[in-house]
Design an enzyme around this catalytic site. Sequence first.
Site, short mmCIF file in Angstrom:
data_model
loop_
_atom_site.label_atom_id
_atom_site.label_comp_id
_atom_site.label_asym_id
_atom_site.label_seq_id
_atom_site.Cartn_x
_atom_site.Cartn_y
_atom_site.Cartn_z
N ASP A 74 0.83 -1.21 0.00
CA ASP A 74 0.00 0.00 0.00
C ASP A 74 0.86 1.26 0.00
O ASP A 74 1.97 1.27 0.54
CB ASP A 74 -0.92 -0.02 1.23
CG ASP A 74 -2.08 0.94 1.09
OD1 ASP A 74 -2.37 1.38 -0.05
OD2 ASP A 74 -2.71 1.27 2.12
N HIS A 112 2.70 3.58 -8.98
CA HIS A 112 2.43 2.16 -9.29
C HIS A 112 3.60 1.53 -10.05
O HIS A 112 3.98 0.40 -9.80
CB HIS A 112 1.13 2.03 -10.10
CG HIS A 112 -0.09 2.48 -9.35
ND1 HIS A 112 -0.35 2.11 -8.06
CD2 HIS A 112 -1.12 3.28 -9.73
CE1 HIS A 112 -1.49 2.66 -7.66
NE2 HIS A 112 -1.98 3.37 -8.65
N LEU A 155 10.57 -20.71 -4.52
CA LEU A 155 9.50 -19.90 -3.92
C LEU A 155 8.17 -20.04 -4.67
O LEU A 155 8.14 -20.07 -5.90
CB LEU A 155 9.94 -18.43 -3.99
CG LEU A 155 8.95 -17.38 -3.52
CD1 LEU A 155 8.88 -17.37 -2.00
CD2 LEU A 155 9.36 -16.00 -4.03
C1 IPE Z 1 -5.45 -2.75 -0.25
O1 IPE Z 1 -5.12 -1.43 -0.39
C2 IPE Z 1 -5.46 -3.44 -1.59
C3 IPE Z 1 -4.15 -3.68 -2.21
C4 IPE Z 1 -3.00 -3.41 -1.68
C5 IPE Z 1 -4.20 -4.31 -3.52
P1 IPE Z 1 -6.21 -0.29 -0.60
O2 IPE Z 1 -5.47 0.98 -0.78
O3 IPE Z 1 -7.16 -0.67 -1.67
O4 IPE Z 1 -6.99 -0.32 0.80
P2 IPE Z 1 -7.83 0.79 1.56
O5 IPE Z 1 -8.85 1.30 0.59
O6 IPE Z 1 -6.88 1.87 1.97
O7 IPE Z 1 -8.41 0.11 2.74
C1 IPE Z 2 -1.33 0.30 -3.50
O1 IPE Z 2 -1.19 1.67 -3.49
C2 IPE Z 2 -1.66 -0.27 -4.85
C3 IPE Z 2 -3.01 -0.84 -4.94
C4 IPE Z 2 -3.95 -0.72 -4.03
C5 IPE Z 2 -3.32 -1.59 -6.12
P1 IPE Z 2 -2.44 2.64 -3.51
O2 IPE Z 2 -2.84 2.91 -4.92
O3 IPE Z 2 -3.53 2.14 -2.65
O4 IPE Z 2 -1.80 3.95 -2.90
P2 IPE Z 2 -2.41 4.91 -1.81
O5 IPE Z 2 -2.89 4.06 -0.68
O6 IPE Z 2 -3.53 5.65 -2.46
O7 IPE Z 2 -1.29 5.80 -1.41
MG MG Z 3 -4.03 2.38 -0.71
#
Ligand code: IPE
Ligand code: IPE
Ligand code: MG
Length: 250
Positions: free
Chosen positions: A18, A35, A129
């Site tokens: 995240d 990303h 792995l």
């Molecule tokens: C969880 O992260 C999903 C992934 C890492 C793929 P999100 O960014 O979607 O979660 P919330 O919305 O902060 O809970």
């Molecule tokens: C994690 O980073 C990637 C996915 C959830 C796919 P985010 O896109 O959720 O990034 P934040 O949480 O908005 O910073």
């Molecule tokens: Mg996120």
Amino acid sequence: MANPELAIIPRHVAIIMDGNGRWANKRGLPRTIGHTKGVEAVRDTVKAAAAAGVEYLTLFAFSSENWSRPETEVNDLLGLLRKFIRRDLAELHRENVRIRIIGDRAHLKGDILPLLLEAEETTRDNTALTLVIAFNYGSRDEITRAVASIARDVAAGRLRAEDVDAMMIGERLDTSDIPDPDLIIRTSGEERLSNFLLWQAAYSELLFLPDYWPDFDRALFFDALKAYAARDRRFGGLSTKKKAPEAVAG
Ligand code: IPE
Ligand code: IPE
Ligand code: MG
């Protein structure tokens, strides 16, 4: 393992990757760059897990709720997954990595499902792995599908309701052939599971890190393993950890 702090290696590490968007935001960059950077962190992490002797590494790549993001962002994320598989599959295969996909496959459109299936098929006999990619994954959806399949069997007379137990539910989850995660790491400072492995996390050690996912690397992975080795897992029982000699003496 030469380093005594790493004496206990978790068999299965699962990661909620995240903070890509916030990493980019902090730098005044578009989220998509976050990303892209995140994919580099994935590569480092897979190598680190293999080097550490971890058997299973699960990465939360796209949740069943992530479809609610703007279409451009969803397309970016799907594009990166496509690119990752196209570019990295051959190398992962050479490194003897086995790829497994969890999540709902039934409603995936376009070329994504064939690509995921190809990755699984190509690497199915590999023995290093196991890299588990959670894609279109949501724990409640997974548990609901498992329960519905049990309900169908009961309704058809193939199964008695009295015979339903936790093991049977586990066997009908997407992770039926994967041990429960020993350690779940979430980056970005958020302290929640966001519908990830809710059933399987019953006794997982949770580690929440302040770092955004694009900054995650081998060093942070090994730090996480150290933190795990210092935990005392009791599973509802009593500690089996030996006390440090000074604590006994004092
Ligand atoms: C969880 O992260 C999903 C992934 C890492 C793929 P999100 O960014 O979607 O979660 P919330 O919305 O902060 O809970
Ligand atoms: C994690 O980073 C990637 C996915 C959830 C796919 P985010 O896109 O959720 O990034 P934040 O949480 O908005 O910073
Ligand atoms: Mg996120």
